[in-house]
Scaffold this active site. Sequence first.
Site, short mmCIF file in Angstrom:
data_model
loop_
_atom_site.label_atom_id
_atom_site.label_comp_id
_atom_site.label_asym_id
_atom_site.label_seq_id
_atom_site.Cartn_x
_atom_site.Cartn_y
_atom_site.Cartn_z
N ASP A 156 9.21 2.60 1.68
CA ASP A 156 8.05 3.32 2.21
C ASP A 156 7.96 3.00 3.70
OD1 ASP A 156 5.54 4.07 3.10
OD2 ASP A 156 4.50 3.47 1.27
N PHE A 210 0.85 -1.18 0.00
CA PHE A 210 0.00 0.00 0.00
C PHE A 210 0.89 1.24 0.00
CE2 PHE A 210 -2.34 3.49 1.96
CZ PHE A 210 -3.41 3.54 1.07
N LYS A 223 2.81 9.58 8.44
CA LYS A 223 1.97 9.29 9.61
C LYS A 223 2.42 9.93 10.94
CE LYS A 223 -0.84 5.53 8.05
NZ LYS A 223 -0.55 5.02 6.71
C1 LIG Z 1 -0.83 5.32 5.31
C2 LIG Z 1 0.17 4.89 4.30
C3 LIG Z 1 0.36 5.57 3.09
C4 LIG Z 1 -0.53 6.72 2.66
O1 LIG Z 1 -0.45 7.81 3.50
P1 LIG Z 1 -1.55 8.99 3.35
O2 LIG Z 1 -1.07 10.02 4.33
O3 LIG Z 1 -2.88 8.42 3.69
O4 LIG Z 1 -1.50 9.47 1.95
C5 LIG Z 1 1.35 5.13 2.24
N1 LIG Z 1 2.13 4.08 2.54
C6 LIG Z 1 1.99 3.40 3.70
C7 LIG Z 1 2.89 2.26 3.99
C8 LIG Z 1 0.99 3.77 4.60
O5 LIG Z 1 0.82 3.06 5.73
#
Ligand SMILES: *Cc1c(COP(=O)(O)O)cnc(C)c1O
Length: 394
Positions: free
Chosen positions: A222, A137, A251
Amino acid sequence: MTDTIMHTADQVMAATYKRFPIVLERGQGCTVWDTQGRRYTDFVAGIAVCNLGHAHPRIADAVARQAKKLVHVSNLYYTIPQTDLARMLVEQSFADRVFFGNSGAEANEAAIKLARKYFKDDGQPERFRIVSMEKSFHGRTMATLSATGQDKIKHGFDPVLEGFSFVPFNDIDALESAVDDHTCAVMLEPIQGEGGIRCPDPDFLRQVRQLCDRHGVLMILDEIQTGMGRTGKRFAHEHYGVTPDIMTLAKALANGLPIGAMLATERVAAAFGFGSHASTFGGTPLVAAAAVETLKIMDEEKIVDRARETGAYFKDELQRLKLRHRCIAAVRGKGLLLGIQLNGPVDELIPVFMEKGFLVNCVQGDILRFVPPLIIQKSDIDALIRCLDNVLTR
Ligand SMILES: *Cc1c(COP(=O)(O)O)cnc(C)c1O
């Protein structure tokens, strides 16, 4: 009042979120209260965002002080909080340079753009493809959903961006076959969060690093969910003895104020010259001040070590629970990014936990995810374990 708010929200807001029927009004540490005065111990923390808990007095003060001084100016000018934050992130990581945005998706957008630009500048314009992982994700913007290895995220938004392919997480042979001389980067989460709290095999990230080096492609990690101490190291890649070329954070970086950051080595970051990328709000003083205070508190209170210790205790307790409950198929995760996989759907259990005063969350249909503030107490964990024990007995 509560019903009116829920009713109004359902009338006037895009119906993108399926919400639980409570209105949250205030928080303190690891507790939140709804408009009916019911209290919940928060094992969601805004989905791994509020690492230092809610209404932290020092962060509230930092925000208030900065709000009275300077909330926003354009990135046409230097500001102190943004500079402090970038310097701290560079000191605490492998990276030499930082670009700020406002969300995880924007941080990943920046990473994708930088990887492509790096090879354009290098005279290899054909290298624009990114290999990422199934069940990954990376966000909901067009580029980041294109990089995401889950069909449900892309449904209805075709055509997605060109140049993304997917291999199973932990399958180094599949990755070897997928990377070719059109590849600019391999992009992955060190531990998959939304994909179901899936940890890499002990050697996987090292193998990915070696493969990237062999093929001359960039490694993008990420760490939006795994970073900032969540897994018991400041960044999850520190568990696995590798460093990426590009890392994204968001986050928990400002403990709840919206921020995203893309960090890169000097060599790679050089491709982002004047005018190549920008964001109006990126690293704005208000939010940067909150992030700076967050990082200071993390250091002073040794929050990362605390997350590692509390996480180990929590995971042990979940594993003991698994011995007593055959419905628990697996205990997953590291530090305070934990989950239990159940034999069967989890959705209908969430309101039961809420009824008993706990916010927990479900991923992939059959996994209960626990991502509490990193300051969670053992007594809170004990209470949740007792509650799980009760609910799963039924
Ligand atoms: C939450 C998340 C995102 C997206 O972040 P947003 O602030 O909602 O755009 C991307 N990558 C990972 C691994 C995430 O947990």
